[in-house]
Each structure stands twice: as structure tokens, then as C-alpha cells.
Design an enzyme around this catalytic site. Structure first.
Site, PDB file in Angstrom:
ATOM      1  N   THR A 151       0.811  -1.208   0.000  1.00 31.70           N
ATOM      2  CA  THR A 151       0.000   0.000   0.000  1.00 31.70           C
ATOM      3  C   THR A 151       0.852   1.268   0.000  1.00 31.70           C
ATOM      4  O   THR A 151       1.994   1.252   0.481  1.00 31.70           O
ATOM      5  CB  THR A 151      -0.902  -0.018   1.257  1.00 31.70           C
ATOM      6  OG1 THR A 151      -1.493   1.263   1.433  1.00 31.70           O
ATOM      7  CG2 THR A 151      -0.111  -0.330   2.530  1.00 31.70           C
ATOM      8  N   ASP A 152       0.262   2.360  -0.466  1.00 34.16           N
ATOM      9  CA  ASP A 152       0.964   3.654  -0.396  1.00 34.16           C
ATOM     10  C   ASP A 152       1.007   4.186   1.043  1.00 34.16           C
ATOM     11  O   ASP A 152       1.748   5.123   1.336  1.00 34.16           O
ATOM     12  CB  ASP A 152       0.309   4.683  -1.329  1.00 34.16           C
ATOM     13  CG  ASP A 152      -1.155   4.967  -1.022  1.00 34.16           C
ATOM     14  OD1 ASP A 152      -1.726   4.334  -0.119  1.00 34.16           O
ATOM     15  OD2 ASP A 152      -1.742   5.847  -1.691  1.00 34.16           O
ATOM     16  N   GLU A 153       0.205   3.571   1.944  1.00 34.85           N
ATOM     17  CA  GLU A 153       0.149   4.082   3.330  1.00 34.85           C
ATOM     18  C   GLU A 153       1.474   3.902   4.064  1.00 34.85           C
ATOM     19  O   GLU A 153       1.705   4.533   5.090  1.00 34.85           O
ATOM     20  CB  GLU A 153      -0.976   3.403   4.116  1.00 34.85           C
ATOM     21  CG  GLU A 153      -2.319   3.680   3.516  1.00 34.85           C
ATOM     22  CD  GLU A 153      -3.477   3.604   4.499  1.00 34.85           C
ATOM     23  OE1 GLU A 153      -3.239   3.462   5.710  1.00 34.85           O
ATOM     24  OE2 GLU A 153      -4.619   3.690   4.036  1.00 34.85           O
TER      25      GLU A 153
ATOM     26  N   TYR B  31      -1.937  -0.552  11.054  1.00 33.32           N
ATOM     27  CA  TYR B  31      -2.073  -1.221   9.753  1.00 33.32           C
ATOM     28  C   TYR B  31      -0.878  -0.899   8.854  1.00 33.32           C
ATOM     29  O   TYR B  31      -0.201  -1.799   8.358  1.00 33.32           O
ATOM     30  CB  TYR B  31      -3.378  -0.796   9.053  1.00 33.32           C
ATOM     31  CG  TYR B  31      -3.373  -1.089   7.564  1.00 33.32           C
ATOM     32  CD1 TYR B  31      -3.409  -2.402   7.092  1.00 33.32           C
ATOM     33  CD2 TYR B  31      -3.292  -0.053   6.616  1.00 33.32           C
ATOM     34  CE1 TYR B  31      -3.380  -2.678   5.725  1.00 33.32           C
ATOM     35  CE2 TYR B  31      -3.251  -0.322   5.255  1.00 33.32           C
ATOM     36  CZ  TYR B  31      -3.303  -1.635   4.812  1.00 33.32           C
ATOM     37  OH  TYR B  31      -3.265  -1.905   3.460  1.00 33.32           O
TER      38      TYR B  31
ATOM     39  N   LYS C  30       2.193  -3.282   7.407  1.00 34.14           N
ATOM     40  CA  LYS C  30       2.477  -3.466   5.981  1.00 34.14           C
ATOM     41  C   LYS C  30       3.917  -3.042   5.669  1.00 34.14           C
ATOM     42  O   LYS C  30       4.603  -3.674   4.873  1.00 34.14           O
ATOM     43  CB  LYS C  30       1.494  -2.658   5.117  1.00 34.14           C
ATOM     44  CG  LYS C  30       0.064  -3.160   5.123  1.00 34.14           C
ATOM     45  CD  LYS C  30      -0.128  -4.544   4.538  1.00 34.14           C
ATOM     46  CE  LYS C  30       0.071  -4.599   3.047  1.00 34.14           C
ATOM     47  NZ  LYS C  30      -0.284  -5.967   2.507  1.00 34.14           N
TER      48      LYS C  30
HETATM   49  P1  NAD Z   1      -9.668  -7.399   2.275  1.00 29.27           P
HETATM   50  O1  NAD Z   1      -9.696  -7.117   3.724  1.00 29.27           O
HETATM   51  O2  NAD Z   1     -10.875  -7.139   1.456  1.00 29.27           O
HETATM   52  O3  NAD Z   1      -9.254  -8.918   2.034  1.00 29.27           O
HETATM   53  C1  NAD Z   1      -8.265  -9.572   2.757  1.00 29.27           C
HETATM   54  C2  NAD Z   1      -8.427 -11.074   2.554  1.00 29.27           C
HETATM   55  O4  NAD Z   1      -7.369 -11.728   3.274  1.00 29.27           O
HETATM   56  C3  NAD Z   1      -9.748 -11.642   3.102  1.00 29.27           C
HETATM   57  O5  NAD Z   1     -10.308 -12.522   2.164  1.00 29.27           O
HETATM   58  C4  NAD Z   1      -9.333 -12.368   4.371  1.00 29.27           C
HETATM   59  O6  NAD Z   1     -10.172 -13.460   4.690  1.00 29.27           O
HETATM   60  C5  NAD Z   1      -7.926 -12.818   4.009  1.00 29.27           C
HETATM   61  N1  NAD Z   1      -7.095 -13.058   5.194  1.00 29.27           N
HETATM   62  C6  NAD Z   1      -6.932 -12.239   6.262  1.00 29.27           C
HETATM   63  N2  NAD Z   1      -6.117 -12.808   7.168  1.00 29.27           N
HETATM   64  C7  NAD Z   1      -5.725 -14.003   6.641  1.00 29.27           C
HETATM   65  C8  NAD Z   1      -4.874 -15.043   7.089  1.00 29.27           C
HETATM   66  N3  NAD Z   1      -4.256 -14.973   8.265  1.00 29.27           N
HETATM   67  N4  NAD Z   1      -4.697 -16.118   6.299  1.00 29.27           N
HETATM   68  C9  NAD Z   1      -5.325 -16.206   5.096  1.00 29.27           C
HETATM   69  N5  NAD Z   1      -6.151 -15.267   4.629  1.00 29.27           N
HETATM   70  C10 NAD Z   1      -6.349 -14.162   5.376  1.00 29.27           C
HETATM   71  O7  NAD Z   1      -8.406  -6.594   1.716  1.00 29.27           O
HETATM   72  P2  NAD Z   1      -8.192  -5.888   0.297  1.00 29.27           P
HETATM   73  O8  NAD Z   1      -8.711  -4.502   0.371  1.00 29.27           O
HETATM   74  O9  NAD Z   1      -8.651  -6.799  -0.764  1.00 29.27           O
HETATM   75  O10 NAD Z   1      -6.593  -5.787   0.286  1.00 29.27           O
HETATM   76  C11 NAD Z   1      -5.805  -6.868  -0.220  1.00 29.27           C
HETATM   77  C12 NAD Z   1      -4.341  -6.490  -0.145  1.00 29.27           C
HETATM   78  O11 NAD Z   1      -4.096  -5.311  -0.890  1.00 29.27           O
HETATM   79  C13 NAD Z   1      -3.859  -6.191   1.282  1.00 29.27           C
HETATM   80  O12 NAD Z   1      -2.562  -6.722   1.420  1.00 29.27           O
HETATM   81  C14 NAD Z   1      -3.826  -4.666   1.342  1.00 29.27           C
HETATM   82  O13 NAD Z   1      -2.845  -4.232   2.249  1.00 29.27           O
HETATM   83  C15 NAD Z   1      -3.457  -4.329  -0.090  1.00 29.27           C
HETATM   84  N6  NAD Z   1      -3.926  -3.020  -0.565  1.00 29.27           N
HETATM   85  C16 NAD Z   1      -5.246  -2.665  -0.443  1.00 29.27           C
HETATM   86  C17 NAD Z   1      -5.679  -1.444  -0.966  1.00 29.27           C
HETATM   87  C18 NAD Z   1      -7.135  -1.034  -0.885  1.00 29.27           C
HETATM   88  O14 NAD Z   1      -7.447   0.097  -1.256  1.00 29.27           O
HETATM   89  N7  NAD Z   1      -8.044  -1.883  -0.451  1.00 29.27           N
HETATM   90  C19 NAD Z   1      -4.761  -0.584  -1.589  1.00 29.27           C
HETATM   91  C20 NAD Z   1      -3.409  -0.978  -1.662  1.00 29.27           C
HETATM   92  C21 NAD Z   1      -3.011  -2.204  -1.171  1.00 29.27           C
HETATM   93  O1  DAU Z   2      -4.157   3.875   0.450  1.00 29.06           O
HETATM   94  C1  DAU Z   2      -4.369   2.504   0.366  1.00 29.06           C
HETATM   95  C2  DAU Z   2      -5.206   2.044   1.542  1.00 29.06           C
HETATM   96  O2  DAU Z   2      -6.541   2.482   1.294  1.00 29.06           O
HETATM   97  C3  DAU Z   2      -5.170   0.542   1.757  1.00 29.06           C
HETATM   98  O3  DAU Z   2      -3.871   0.160   2.093  1.00 29.06           O
HETATM   99  C4  DAU Z   2      -6.137   0.116   2.865  1.00 29.06           C
HETATM  100  O4  DAU Z   2      -6.162  -1.284   2.990  1.00 29.06           O
HETATM  101  C5  DAU Z   2      -7.522   0.617   2.509  1.00 29.06           C
HETATM  102  O5  DAU Z   2      -8.447   0.309   3.537  1.00 29.06           O
HETATM  103  C6  DAU Z   2      -7.493   2.134   2.273  1.00 29.06           C
HETATM  104  O6  DAU Z   2      -7.200   2.829   3.511  1.00 29.06           O
HETATM  105  P1  DAU Z   2      -7.944   4.199   3.896  1.00 29.06           P
HETATM  106  O7  DAU Z   2      -7.863   4.392   5.343  1.00 29.06           O
HETATM  107  O8  DAU Z   2      -7.461   5.302   3.014  1.00 29.06           O
HETATM  108  O9  DAU Z   2      -9.433   3.814   3.417  1.00 29.06           O
HETATM  109  P2  DAU Z   2     -10.865   4.054   4.089  1.00 29.06           P
HETATM  110  O10 DAU Z   2     -11.877   3.691   3.062  1.00 29.06           O
HETATM  111  O11 DAU Z   2     -10.963   3.450   5.435  1.00 29.06           O
HETATM  112  O12 DAU Z   2     -10.883   5.642   4.268  1.00 29.06           O
HETATM  113  C7  DAU Z   2     -10.701   6.516   3.159  1.00 29.06           C
HETATM  114  C8  DAU Z   2     -10.721   7.930   3.684  1.00 29.06           C
HETATM  115  O13 DAU Z   2     -12.053   8.237   4.137  1.00 29.06           O
HETATM  116  C9  DAU Z   2      -9.831   8.164   4.887  1.00 29.06           C
HETATM  117  O14 DAU Z   2      -9.275   9.449   4.806  1.00 29.06           O
HETATM  118  C10 DAU Z   2     -10.778   8.059   6.090  1.00 29.06           C
HETATM  119  C11 DAU Z   2     -12.083   8.573   5.528  1.00 29.06           C
HETATM  120  N1  DAU Z   2     -13.325   7.986   6.079  1.00 29.06           N
HETATM  121  C12 DAU Z   2     -13.415   6.632   6.121  1.00 29.06           C
HETATM  122  C13 DAU Z   2     -14.554   6.014   6.607  1.00 29.06           C
HETATM  123  C14 DAU Z   2     -14.673   4.522   6.687  1.00 29.06           C
HETATM  124  C15 DAU Z   2     -14.357   8.790   6.475  1.00 29.06           C
HETATM  125  O15 DAU Z   2     -14.278  10.036   6.409  1.00 29.06           O
HETATM  126  N2  DAU Z   2     -15.496   8.191   6.962  1.00 29.06           N
HETATM  127  C16 DAU Z   2     -15.633   6.842   7.050  1.00 29.06           C
HETATM  128  O16 DAU Z   2     -16.698   6.362   7.530  1.00 29.06           O
END
Ligand code: NAD
Ligand code: DAU
Length: 349
Positions: free
Chosen positions: A131-133, A156, A160
Site C-alpha cells: 500500500t501507499d500508506e 495497519y 504493511k
Molecule cells: P480485504 O480485507 O478485502 O481482504 C483480505 C483477505 O485476506 C480476506 O479474504 C481475508 O479473509 C484474508 N485473510 C486475512 N487474514 C488471513 C490469514 N491470516 N490467512 C489467510 N487469509 C487471510 O483486503 P483488500 O482490500 O482486498 O486488500 C488486499 C491487499 O491489498 C492487502 O494486502 C492490502 O494491504 C493491499 N492493498 C489494499 C488497498 C485497498 O485500497 N483496499 C490498496 C493498496 C493495497
Molecule cells: O491507500 C491505500 C489504503 O486504502 C489501503 O492500504 C487500505 O487497505 C484501505 O483500507 C485504504 O485505507 P484508507 O484508510 O485510506 O481507506 P478508508 O476507506 O478506510 O478511508 C478513506 C478515507 O475516508 C480516509 O481518509 C478516512 C475517511 N473515512 C473513512 C470512513 C470509513 C471517512 O471520512 N469516513 C468513514 O466512515
């Protein structure tokens, strides 16, 4: 790449990736999806894949932290490639209860790296999805590049960051063939409704308050999930080994603007008798350690691999809203927890 282990394939991005890999890409091998099925893992996200790709898709319910179970997966399916998505992914949950984040994101990744190292003689690639975080927060200008120093803010992002460092260390120390991608915020189908975009779509449809943290001016760079999947597959195929690639949408938006756009698009697609949904916006207490701004410089993946996003936010958000409107059953099962009961009865948790 014949036998690709995809971890976390029942989650949001993992399930979109498996669909992309099997249905749309030039991949001709087999996918072994290992998922522990936490609250975020829903096998229904892959409905139809198991029947359509009977010979090329296997699901194993296992925890990536379980060395014995994972070792069996490596041996049984002759894993030669790993695409590692499995993680605890929600920042707010990591603030409330960090334990699972340390276990899965750090120890789980370490476990997979050790197994990959033991299987080095036939290992093609370990791709780590990150992630970019990990880069922390930007001010009002500048971009994250691949050389930006890590500076994570939440449990988190710290977990990562630790996993990224381990992956890189295994490349430098043991010569493990790795690639890494650090992506910005994804959105699209199968996004779990605890995250901003699906939460706002569903609350707005139900006429519930739309909780915006702080003043709503925090900025995220949004990317449609299929574009992220395309990027991951491209890096896996053609990315230089030992390298990391930033992936982003060049689509910076303040949270408030995202929520307003969702309200306006819904008003147009599903009008209400009471008019605009914007009055549902409610400012709530800010997230502790809330990063102000994320913005990705994705020049490296553009120049080296020719990747560009295909979806704009305007088109992507419409597709996403339409998907949620057309998948009310999926939403109901998620919101009532019925999918968890289904998992329990099928997999004896
Ligand atoms: P998600 O939470 O939707 O899915 C995570 C999956 O991992 C789930 O299916 C869960 O059951 C599985 N899991 C969790 N713990 C586990 C374990 N111990 N063993 C096996 N499986 C397990 O997450 P996502 O949003 O699909 O993110 C997937 C990946 O991409 C993560 O590594 C996250 O850090 C990265 N990522 C997410 C975003 C985003 O915007 N969602 C952006 C950049 C990177
Ligand atoms: O940048 C990549 C990341 O994006 C991933 O690594 C994470 O797994 C993914 O969950 C996401 O993280 P964020 O914290 O950016 O996503 P989230 O959707 O939780 O929140 C997006 C923005 O919105 C953040 O600034 C917090 C804000 N927010 C979020 C929620 C859930 C609100 O203002 N209200 C809300 O109810």
C-alpha cells in the site's frame, strides 16, 4: 508461472484479481486460492469461478500463519509463484485492535517468505501486494515515489511496512525472486462496506447519515480495482525482479468531494422524493493519526511497463454504484452476517 498461489483471494482485491487472471488475462496455469475467511473473506465473491474454471481453480481454507498447513499447500500444488494479498486491511480496525494486523501482516508474510525460501529451486516469483500508506502522509504538494522513505502512521500501515521490508530483505539476503507493488486506494465491485466508498453508497441508498471524519479535507488517490489487478499482473510478468512499483490513479480527491459525488450520482441514478442526499453528510470525530494526503507518482510503472489506468473516477464510480444496485443480495448477506453463517456451515470454523 504454472501454479500460482493467491493469498487472500476471497477478499476485495484478491477476488477481483482471480477473476481478472482467469477470465481476462493471458495466464494459462492454475490458481490456488488460500484464504482464512475472516469477516472480510467471502467465497461468494468468486461465485461461478469454481465451476467455470474447474480444472484451473482450487480453493483451500487456511491461515497463512499456519506453517504446517501452508507447507502442505506448497507441496500438494507444486506452487511456483505467489501473489500475496492476504492481510488485515482496515485502518480503523487496526487502531481499535492491532493484534490480528501484527499476526497476519507481519508473521503471516514471514511464514510465506520462509516457505518460498525452502522452495527456491523451483520458485519463479514472490509478488507482494502493498500500500501507499507505508509512506505516511504528504502535505499539500509532492508525490510518493519508489524511493520515498517509509513513515507509517497506523498499526495497519506499520505492519504493511514491516512486511515490505521483510520481502525486500529476502531478495537481498537470499536472492528470493520478488516484486513488490505499493498501490493507492482501490474501489469497485466486492468492496467490503466498512470502507469509505461502499459505506457511503449503501448508507446514502438507505437514507442513513454519511459519517465524514474531521473536516473531510483529507485527500486520497483513487484507482478502480481492475486497473490495480492489471498492474499487479503486469509487474508479475515483466517487472524487474527485486524492484518495487508504485501504482495509483492520478486521481486525488478530498473525502468530502468523493461523498458529494456519490450523493449526486445516486440522486441522478436513483432519485428520491425528498431531493438531494447531500444533507445526509455528517461530520464526525477524526481518525487518530489520520494521514492528510496520499498521492502516487506512478511514472516508473508507466515508463517501464507501459501501464496506465483505463477507468476514470467518473466512469469507475458509476460502474461501482451500478454494481451495488445490482447486487442487493450480496449486500444483504454481508450486512446481516449471513455470509459468515454460510462459511461456518461449509467450512466448520
Ligand atoms: P480485504 O480485507 O478485502 O481482504 C483480505 C483477505 O485476506 C480476506 O479474504 C481475508 O479473509 C484474508 N485473510 C486475512 N487474514 C488471513 C490469514 N491470516 N490467512 C489467510 N487469509 C487471510 O483486503 P483488500 O482490500 O482486498 O486488500 C488486499 C491487499 O491489498 C492487502 O494486502 C492490502 O494491504 C493491499 N492493498 C489494499 C488497498 C485497498 O485500497 N483496499 C490498496 C493498496 C493495497
Ligand atoms: O491507500 C491505500 C489504503 O486504502 C489501503 O492500504 C487500505 O487497505 C484501505 O483500507 C485504504 O485505507 P484508507 O484508510 O485510506 O481507506 P478508508 O476507506 O478506510 O478511508 C478513506 C478515507 O475516508 C480516509 O481518509 C478516512 C475517511 N473515512 C473513512 C470512513 C470509513 C471517512 O471520512 N469516513 C468513514 O466512515
Amino acid at each position: 508461472m504454472k501454479n500460482v498461489l493467491v493469498t487472500g483471494g476471497c477478499g476485495f482485491i484478491g477476488s477481483n484479481f482471480i477473476r481478472y487472471l482467469l477470465s481476462e488475462s493471458d495466464f494459462s496455469g492454475r490458481v490456488i486460492n488460500v484464504d482464512r475467511l475472516t469477516y472480510a473473506g467471502n467465497p461468494e465473491n468468486l461465485a461461478g469461478i469454481d465451476t467455470e474454471f474447474k480444472e484451473r481453480y482450487v480453493f483451500v481454507k487456511a491461515d497463512i500463519c499456519d506453517r504446517v498447513a501452508m507447507s502442505e499447500v506448497f507441496d500438494t500444488f507444486q506452487i511456483d509463484t505467489i501473489c500475496h494479498f492476504a492481510a488485515e486491511s482496515h485502518v480503523d480496525r487496526s487502531i481499535a485492535e492491532p493484534d490480528a494486523f501484527i499476526k497476519t501482516n507481519i508473521n503471516g508474510t514471514f511464514n510465506l517468505l520462509e516457505l518460498a525460501r525452502q522452495n527456491m529451486n523451483h520458485l519463479v516469483l514472490f509478488h507482494h501486494v502493498s500500500t501507499d500508506e507505508v509512506f505516511g502522509s504528504l502535505g499539500s504538494d509532492g508525490y510518493f515515489t519508489e524511493t520515498t522513505a517509509y513513515d507509517p502512521s497506523s498499526p495497519y500501515s506499520a505492519s504493511k511496512a514491516a512486511s515490505d521490508h521483510l520481502v525486500m530483505a529476502y531478495s537481498r539476503t537470499y536472492g528470493l525472486p520478488i516484486t513488490l507493488s505499493n498501490c493507492s486506494n482501490n474501489y469497485g465491485p466486492y468492496h467490503f462496506p466498512e470502507k469509505l466508498i461502499p459505506l457511503m453508497i449503501l448508507n446514502a441508498l438507505e437514507g442513513k447519515p454519511l459519517p465524514v471524519y474531521g473536516n473531510g479535507q483529507n485527500v486520497r488517490d483513487w484507482l478502480y480495482v481492475r486497473d490495480h489487478c492489471r498492474a499487479v499482473w503486469l509487474v508479475m510478468q515483466r517487472g524487474r525482479r527485486g524492484e518495487t512499483y508504485n501504482v495509483g490513479g492520478r486521481c486525488e480527491m478530498a473525502n468530502l468531494s468523493v461523498v458529494e459525488l456519490i450523493c449526486d450520482t445516486l440522486d441522478e441514478m436513483v432519485p428520491t422524493a425528498t431531493g438531494s442526499r447531500r444533507p445526509l453528510i455528517t461530520y464526525v470525530k477524526d481518525r487518530p493519526g489520520h494521514d492528510l494526503r496520499y498521492a502516487i507518482d506512478c511514472g516508473k510503472i508507466e515508463k517501464e511497463l507501459g501501464w496506465l489506468p483505463e477507468e476514470s473516477f467518473k466512469t469507475g464510480i458509476r460502474k461501482t454504484i451500478r454494481w451495488y444496485l445490482e447486487h442487493r443480495d450480496w449486500v444483504t448477506r454481508i450486512k446481516t452476517g449471513a455470509y459468515l453463517e454460510w462459511i461456518e456451515s461449509h467450512y466448520q470454523m
